[in-house]
Enzyme design. Structure first.
Site, PDB file in Angstrom:
ATOM      1  N   GLU A 140       0.560  -0.907   0.003  1.00 58.20           N
ATOM      2  CA  GLU A 140      -0.128   0.215   0.202  1.00 58.20           C
ATOM      3  C   GLU A 140       0.950   1.565   0.138  1.00 58.20           C
ATOM      4  O   GLU A 140       0.461   2.369  -1.159  1.00 58.20           O
ATOM      5  CB  GLU A 140      -1.039  -0.249   1.161  1.00 58.20           C
ATOM      6  CG  GLU A 140      -2.023   1.200   1.446  1.00 58.20           C
ATOM      7  CD  GLU A 140      -2.612   1.328   2.861  1.00 58.20           C
ATOM      8  OE1 GLU A 140      -2.216   0.329   3.430  1.00 58.20           O
ATOM      9  OE2 GLU A 140      -3.506   2.263   2.710  1.00 58.20           O
ATOM     10  N   ASN A 150       2.790   9.678   8.436  1.00 59.13           N
ATOM     11  CA  ASN A 150       4.312   9.972   7.819  1.00 59.13           C
ATOM     12  C   ASN A 150       4.752   9.699   9.136  1.00 59.13           C
ATOM     13  O   ASN A 150       6.205   9.658   9.036  1.00 59.13           O
ATOM     14  CB  ASN A 150       4.456  11.232   7.772  1.00 59.13           C
ATOM     15  CG  ASN A 150       3.904  11.572   5.885  1.00 59.13           C
ATOM     16  OD1 ASN A 150       2.858   9.939   5.691  1.00 59.13           O
ATOM     17  ND2 ASN A 150       4.459  12.348   5.050  1.00 59.13           N
ATOM     18  N   GLU A 151       4.423  10.214   9.934  1.00 58.38           N
ATOM     19  CA  GLU A 151       5.474  10.980  11.709  1.00 58.38           C
ATOM     20  C   GLU A 151       6.046   8.954  11.716  1.00 58.38           C
ATOM     21  O   GLU A 151       7.191   8.917  12.793  1.00 58.38           O
ATOM     22  CB  GLU A 151       4.370  11.013  13.230  1.00 58.38           C
ATOM     23  CG  GLU A 151       5.083  12.344  13.057  1.00 58.38           C
ATOM     24  CD  GLU A 151       3.759  13.116  12.129  1.00 58.38           C
ATOM     25  OE1 GLU A 151       2.527  11.769  11.263  1.00 58.38           O
ATOM     26  OE2 GLU A 151       2.985  14.139  11.302  1.00 58.38           O
TER      27      GLU A 151
HETATM   28  C1  LIG Z   1      -8.548   9.693   3.543  1.00 53.59           C
HETATM   29  C2  LIG Z   1      -8.691   8.309   4.520  1.00 53.59           C
HETATM   30  C3  LIG Z   1      -8.140   7.392   4.299  1.00 53.59           C
HETATM   31  C4  LIG Z   1      -8.655   6.235   4.944  1.00 53.59           C
HETATM   32  N1  LIG Z   1      -8.847   5.168   4.204  1.00 53.59           N
HETATM   33  C5  LIG Z   1      -8.647   3.588   5.758  1.00 53.59           C
HETATM   34  C6  LIG Z   1      -9.266   2.492   4.961  1.00 53.59           C
HETATM   35  O1  LIG Z   1     -10.038   2.745   3.592  1.00 53.59           O
HETATM   36  N2  LIG Z   1      -8.761   1.642   5.784  1.00 53.59           N
HETATM   37  C7  LIG Z   1      -8.386   1.876   6.795  1.00 53.59           C
HETATM   38  O2  LIG Z   1      -8.189   0.899   7.798  1.00 53.59           O
HETATM   39  N3  LIG Z   1      -7.610   2.857   7.872  1.00 53.59           N
HETATM   40  C8  LIG Z   1      -7.493   3.870   6.759  1.00 53.59           C
HETATM   41  N4  LIG Z   1      -7.611   5.081   7.437  1.00 53.59           N
HETATM   42  C9  LIG Z   1      -6.905   5.267   8.442  1.00 53.59           C
HETATM   43  C10 LIG Z   1      -5.244   5.357   8.748  1.00 53.59           C
HETATM   44  O3  LIG Z   1      -4.775   4.369   8.202  1.00 53.59           O
HETATM   45  C11 LIG Z   1      -5.270   6.380   9.826  1.00 53.59           C
HETATM   46  O4  LIG Z   1      -6.249   7.663  10.198  1.00 53.59           O
HETATM   47  C12 LIG Z   1      -3.630   6.630  10.059  1.00 53.59           C
HETATM   48  O5  LIG Z   1      -3.613   5.224  10.225  1.00 53.59           O
HETATM   49  C13 LIG Z   1      -3.427   7.183  11.841  1.00 53.59           C
HETATM   50  O6  LIG Z   1      -4.747   7.070  12.881  1.00 53.59           O
HETATM   51  P1  LIG Z   1      -5.399   7.696  13.444  1.00 53.59           P
HETATM   52  O7  LIG Z   1      -6.499   8.590  12.405  1.00 53.59           O
HETATM   53  O8  LIG Z   1      -5.784   6.820  15.100  1.00 53.59           O
HETATM   54  O9  LIG Z   1      -4.083   8.480  14.137  1.00 53.59           O
HETATM   55  P2  LIG Z   1      -3.354   8.373  15.649  1.00 53.59           P
HETATM   56  O10 LIG Z   1      -2.416   6.894  15.741  1.00 53.59           O
HETATM   57  O11 LIG Z   1      -4.703   8.786  16.477  1.00 53.59           O
HETATM   58  O12 LIG Z   1      -2.867   9.609  15.460  1.00 53.59           O
HETATM   59  C14 LIG Z   1      -2.928  11.282  15.328  1.00 53.59           C
HETATM   60  C15 LIG Z   1      -1.390  11.844  15.656  1.00 53.59           C
HETATM   61  O13 LIG Z   1      -0.677  11.152  16.404  1.00 53.59           O
HETATM   62  C16 LIG Z   1       0.839  10.685  15.798  1.00 53.59           C
HETATM   63  N5  LIG Z   1       1.309   9.493  16.232  1.00 53.59           N
HETATM   64  C17 LIG Z   1       0.409   8.557  16.610  1.00 53.59           C
HETATM   65  N6  LIG Z   1       1.635   7.669  17.308  1.00 53.59           N
HETATM   66  C18 LIG Z   1       2.465   8.135  17.251  1.00 53.59           C
HETATM   67  C19 LIG Z   1       4.353   7.911  17.487  1.00 53.59           C
HETATM   68  N7  LIG Z   1       4.345   6.202  17.673  1.00 53.59           N
HETATM   69  N8  LIG Z   1       5.082   8.708  17.456  1.00 53.59           N
HETATM   70  C20 LIG Z   1       5.057  10.025  17.129  1.00 53.59           C
HETATM   71  N9  LIG Z   1       3.714  10.321  16.188  1.00 53.59           N
HETATM   72  C21 LIG Z   1       2.582   9.910  16.398  1.00 53.59           C
HETATM   73  C22 LIG Z   1       0.100  10.395  14.461  1.00 53.59           C
HETATM   74  O14 LIG Z   1       1.319  10.869  13.548  1.00 53.59           O
HETATM   75  C23 LIG Z   1      -0.743  11.770  14.070  1.00 53.59           C
HETATM   76  O15 LIG Z   1      -0.169  12.619  13.736  1.00 53.59           O
HETATM   77  C24 LIG Z   1      -7.399   5.936   6.334  1.00 53.59           C
HETATM   78  C25 LIG Z   1      -7.341   7.413   6.685  1.00 53.59           C
HETATM   79  C26 LIG Z   1      -7.895   8.800   6.220  1.00 53.59           C
HETATM   80  C27 LIG Z   1      -7.366   9.883   7.066  1.00 53.59           C
END
Ligand SMILES: Cc1cc2nc3c(=O)[nH]c(=O)nc-3n(C[C@H](O)[C@H](O)[C@H](O)COP(=O)(O)OP(=O)(O)OC[C@H]3O[C@@H](n4cnc5c(N)ncnc54)[C@H](O)[C@@H]3O)c2cc1C
Length: 389
Positions: free
Chosen positions: A243, A375-376
């Site tokens: 992906e 990206n982080e």
């Molecule tokens: C448009 C879009 C389409 C998507 N489609 C799908 C899909 O089809 N299926 C699916 O399963 N998922 C999908 N996603 C979900 C996507 O994979 C997650 O949003 C992503 O993995 C981040 O998880 P979160 O939103 O829970 O953010 P969090 O994990 O809560 O992160 C919040 C912030 O904290 C930062 N952060 C978290 N942990 C760390 C760390 N260890 N070190 C440094 N920084 C950190 C992150 O970078 C982010 O800025 C989609 C997301 C978007 C925006």
């Protein structure tokens, strides 16, 4: 980038050009452009590719793929993006397909792969949950064994195109007492099964591509589990690497550079073409240099993959850089649109010829540094797995 090709490769390039000329018609291009949230036209495009035998460049021939060399894949992508032809939907072809090929059994391969190739089934990805995005191993959606079925309860979030999907590939918890990563299984879930409810999420661009999906005692046959129970984490990770490589989007960024260049020749600043403005020209050149470097890195990754290595953690590098470039290009186009970029569709001042295009891609483009793993988090993976820090 100037690349020299062998006679066979040049002949292949001519074949690709001839095919694109005949198959990617202006009428199909207009429909793909107009219908971003229900890309039925993209399904039609994939079927045209299938008829030509070109639906799955990376799949083995045995399963209906092209088994193209990295150079052939590069040529196709350069030619495709040069005419602005669409990419195919990734969920079947680039995501679950390779997992079923590598870890699925013969029955699953026969049942699902031909339908993926022909775009007969629409797939969605059920990985993320509230509280389990970056920390995916925290996922809580449960699957309990009951005879020949699992009973699934819980919810997924951000599920792209769930509202159109026939199937979901889904990570579920089948064991709670083990190390978190060891108790996850990979299920293929029929989206028409009783107990599934889909709730839309409207994103910042005003479109509906995202959803929440709720599971209330959903029965999933054990035969729909890919690989072994509790070993789904391994399969899930291999899918994420495919992906992330795909998200880099080099071809489409090259196309966007061309589009911006065309517009900047026409638009003026202080009475001269924007392209002659040294600050603007330097910004565009900086992005192009980064893009060229990314292209080389992607080619190296493709060659490694062709030797059976990868894609590995290097796919995180491609994802980070590819999305930074996409966002820089979107920002540049938004800046060119100026105040028109802030006008919403339907407002009196809307209709500026490229401002709608700029705003749409800028708004949705915020997501590319989040989806596929933020990206982080990709920087953390790179630090650990590539740099050994
Ligand atoms: C448009 C879009 C389409 C998507 N489609 C799908 C899909 O089809 N299926 C699916 O399963 N998922 C999908 N996603 C979900 C996507 O994979 C997650 O949003 C992503 O993995 C981040 O998880 P979160 O939103 O829970 O953010 P969090 O994990 O809560 O992160 C919040 C912030 O904290 C930062 N952060 C978290 N942990 C760390 C760390 N260890 N070190 C440094 N920084 C950190 C992150 O970078 C982010 O800025 C989609 C997301 C978007 C925006």
């Amino acid at each position: 980038m100037d690349v020299s090709f062998s006679t066979e490769e040049s002949a292949f390039r001519e074949e690709v050009r001839a095919f694109l000329k005949q198959a990617w018609t202006p009428e199909l291009a207009a429909r793909v452009d107009a219908d971003a949230t229900h890309p039925q036209a993209i399904v039609e495009w994939q079927r045209r590719l299938f008829e030509r035998g070109w639906a799955a460049p990376g799949w083995p021939k045995q399963h209906g793929g092209c088994e193209w060399t990295p150079t052939q894949r590069y040529i196709y992508d350069v030619e495709r993006s040069a005419v602005g032809a669409a990419t195919t939907l990734p969920f079947g072809l680039t995501m679950v397909g390779p997992v079923i090929i590598k870890y699925g059994n013969a029955e699953q391969q026969q049942r699902f792969l031909p339908r993926i190739l022909r775009a007969q089934d629409w797939w969605c990805q059920g990985y993320s949950e509230p509280g389990a995005g970056s920390d995916l191993a925290a996922l809580k959606t449960r699957a309990e064994l009951a005879g020949s079925d699992y009973i699934v309860n819980g919810s997924k979030i951000w599920t792209t195109y769930a509202q159109h999907a026939d199937w979901m590939f889904c990570l579920v918890r089948t064991e709670s007492s083990a190390r978190r990563q060891d108790g996850i299984s990979f299920l293929l879930i029929d989206m028409k099964a009783p107990g599934i409810r889909i709730s839309p999420i409207i994103s910042i661009d005003g479109e509906h591509s995202l959803n929440e999906v709720f599971f209330d005692n959903v029965r999933v046959p054990v035969t729909n589990r890919v690989g072994e129970q509790d070993k789904g984490w391994t399969y899930a990770k291999s899918l994420l690497q495919h992906e992330r490589t795909a998200i880099a989007g080099v071809g489409d960024s090259k196309r966007k550079v061309q589009r911006i260049r065309e517009l900047a020749r026409r638009e003026t600043s202080a009475g001269q073409p924007l392209l002659d403005d040294p600050v603007f020209a330097a910004r565009l050149a900086d992005i192009e240099i980064e893009l060229m470097a990314l292209e080389f890195t992607e080619l190296r990754a493709l060659w490694q993959a062709a030797k059976g290595q990868g894609p590995g953690a290097e796919s995180s590098l491609l994802k980070i850089k590819g999305t930074q470039i996409q966002q820089a290009l979107q920002q540049l186009m938004m800046d060119m649109a100026g105040s028109f970029g802030a006008v919403l569709p339907g407002d009196a001042a809307s209709g500026h010829d490229f401002a709608d295009e700029a705003r749409r891609s800028f708004m949705y483009g915020r997501a590319s540094s989040i989806y596929g793993g933020s990206n982080e988090v990709q920087k953390n993976i790179t630090a650990k797995a590539v740099l050994g820090l």
